[in-house]
Design an enzyme around this catalytic site. Structure first.
Site, short mmCIF file in Angstrom:
data_model
loop_
_atom_site.label_atom_id
_atom_site.label_comp_id
_atom_site.label_asym_id
_atom_site.label_seq_id
_atom_site.Cartn_x
_atom_site.Cartn_y
_atom_site.Cartn_z
N ASP A 1 60.52 4.90 103.36
CA ASP A 1 59.23 5.50 103.02
C ASP A 1 59.10 6.89 103.62
O ASP A 1 58.84 7.05 104.80
CB ASP A 1 58.11 4.60 103.52
CG ASP A 1 56.73 5.07 103.07
OD1 ASP A 1 56.64 6.13 102.43
OD2 ASP A 1 55.74 4.38 103.38
N ASP B 1 56.15 11.32 98.48
CA ASP B 1 55.98 10.02 99.13
C ASP B 1 56.67 8.90 98.34
O ASP B 1 56.20 8.51 97.27
CB ASP B 1 54.48 9.74 99.25
CG ASP B 1 54.18 8.39 99.85
OD1 ASP B 1 55.04 7.84 100.54
OD2 ASP B 1 53.05 7.90 99.63
#
Length: 514
Positions: free
Chosen positions: A295, A108
């Site tokens: 992201d 992430d």
């Protein structure tokens, strides 16, 4: 230190894929982990649908941009295979301890800590359905003990810090600080297909100021270049889910050259973005510029409600009808048009008609104090009330239509249609699977270059034939200035465009994925 993490589940958990791991060495010197897909499981599919019904997972996935965490007192390129969860999440395996204990994690770029469930997690049901770290079984474990508390939209993950070796692909990071989670939100992580999260963001948003895994890879000389890159395979019928390359880029993963933009604010991989286009026409919202974040832990594309509503209208997405929006248009629509035609400042219009107050740069909801910048005592980024928000969206929409020389009657009709297309708060909107070929491109301007997304790329399709369901890849999220307006370019965007995170030069690069 402020830290903003998230539970990276999304409400697109409509079916599940399980994978088997295949390792292979190649002649180009890169170490790869290949991935295989397995059949769907009906029980997993049912649980996922129940999770999606409430939409909590998506809300959690983007609330990291508002929340904070609390803390109590080889030289060769390395490649990690990524598992594709219905084009909604990509995850892979790591090992913690000696001998390595295996965990499936989300890689992430929107967070910075590594955490996995702990064997000391006794009272949270999700821990019993995931792998748990057992410190007693590792010869390289080091006790730390500092408590950690990460708040999410659906609850909190609590635990404590420990230190151990972490194996990522073919690399072993020594003495890595990570969180053993002893409490997890029940529903969200119960249906998750991963055990934890490995954050690849900057230390500035790390809970407890823990040094991220990526920092230690560089510091310990495990990679030849301070660069990592993502290739996400969006072909759901392919066995391979994608690859995360540490230490460089694989030329087979992209076409042409990358367009690089500098990181403007460390924490997330944040950069400046230009206009958003629908079928080649400007939306007008980001004329003065918007911020964006690459992201990998967010599945969709999240952006300002005003623009997402325009996109949903253009692609025929069905959201929630906003009566407040229609009421503002009915009462003030003609006045807004008149003020725009008189060349009044768009930023001041909503305060001029009394729906907002003007703070010097923009309208803000009256009587609602900001909490976003409370740490710095900055009250400028006020949270909007419904009337103020509806007015500001109407101004954006009307301004866009006036640029196209539409009649006043058509403008008011169009804005009312957009009110009908407002997406569910922090949620998803459905589209007609049979209309994909007629949907327009949606484009983003980055570094002076236009990056197009076609309907086949921004619509997520689940199932086949008459049972197929299609979901818009755009979801609403309003981050006020000074942080916003903000776009979160998640897997929908990164799947089309190979993404390079250049830590050495503090920049992000995009090129067409191969």
């Amino acid at each position: 230190m402020e830290a903003k993490l998230k539970a990276v589940l999304v409400s697109l958990f409509l079916s599940s894929l399980l994978f088997t791991l295949v390792s292979s060495a190649t002649t180009d010197g890169l170490f790869r982990i290949g991935l295989k897909k397995m059949k769907l499981d009906q029980n997993d599919q049912l649980a996922a649908r129940l999770e999606s019904k409430e939409g909590e997972s998506l809300r959690a996935s983007i609330r990291k941009y508002f929340r904070r965490g609390n803390l109590g007192d080889s030289q060769d390129t390395d490649i990690v295979g990524l598992k594709n969860y219905m084009d909604a999440q990509y995850f892979g395996e790591i090992g913690i301890g000696t001998p390595p204990q295996t965990f499936t994690v989300i890689f992430d770029t929107g967070s910075s800590n590594l955490w996995v469930p702990s064997s000391k997690c006794y009272f949270s049901v999700p821990c019993y359905f995931h792998s748990k770290y057992k410190s007693s079984q590792s010869s390289t474990y080091r006790k730390n003990g500092k408590s950690a508390d990460i708040h999410y939209g659906t609850g909190a993950i609590s635990g404590f810090f420990s230190e151990d070796n972490v194996k990522v692909g073919d690399l072993v990071v020594k003495n890595q600080e990570f969180i053993e989670a002893t409490r997890e939100p029940s529903v969200t992580f119960l249906v998750a297909k991963f055990d934890g999260i490995l954050g690849l963001g900057f230390q500035e948003i790390s809970v407890g100021s823990a040094v991220p895994v990526w920092y230690n890879m560089v510091e310990q000389g495990l990679v030849k270049e301070p660069v990592f890159s993502f290739w996400l395979n969006r072909k759901t019928d392919d066995d391979e889910g994608g690859e995360l390359v540490f230490g460089g880029v694989d030329p087979d993963h992209f076409k042409g050259e990358h367009t690089y933009v500098p990181v403007t604010q460390k924490g997330y991989w944040q950069f400046d973005m230009g206009e958003v286009l629908i079928d080649g026409e400007t939306t007008g919202y980001c004329v003065g510029g918007c911020a964006a974040i690459a992201d990998s832990g967010t599945s969709l594309l999240a952006g300002p409600t005003a623009v997402v509503a325009m996109i949903n209208h253009a692609i025929g997405a069905t959201g929630v009808v906003s009566q407040e929006c229609k009421a503002v248009v009915a009462q003030y629509g003609q006045t807004i048009i008149d003020l725009l035609l008189s060349e009044a400042s768009p930023q001041k219009i909503c305060s001029q008609i009394g729906l907002c107050t003007f703070d010097g740069t923009r309208g803000v909801g009256m009587g609602i104090e900001s909490v976003v910048d409370e740490k710095n005592g900055d009250k400028s980024s006020g949270v909007h009330d419904a009337g103020c928000s509806a007015c500001e969206m109407a101004v954006v929409w009307m301004q866009s239509q006036l640029r196209q020389n539409q009649t006043e009657e058509r403008i008011l009709e169009y804005v009312n249609e957009l009110c009908d297309r407002l997406p569910s708060p922090m949620g998803e909107s459905a589209v007609d699977c049979l209309q994909l070929s007629s949907m327009p491109n949606v484009s983003f301007t980055i570094g002076g270059k236009v990056f197009d997304l076609s309907a086949n790329e921004y619509v997520l399709k689940v199932g086949e034939g008459a049972a197929a369901q299609c979901i818009s890849g755009f979801t609403a999220m309003d981050v006020p200035p000074p942080r916003g307006p903000l776009w979160i370019l998640g897997d929908v965007f990164m799947g089309r465009y190979h993404t390079v995170f250049d830590y050495g030069n503090m920049r992000v690069g995009f090129a067409e994925a191969a």
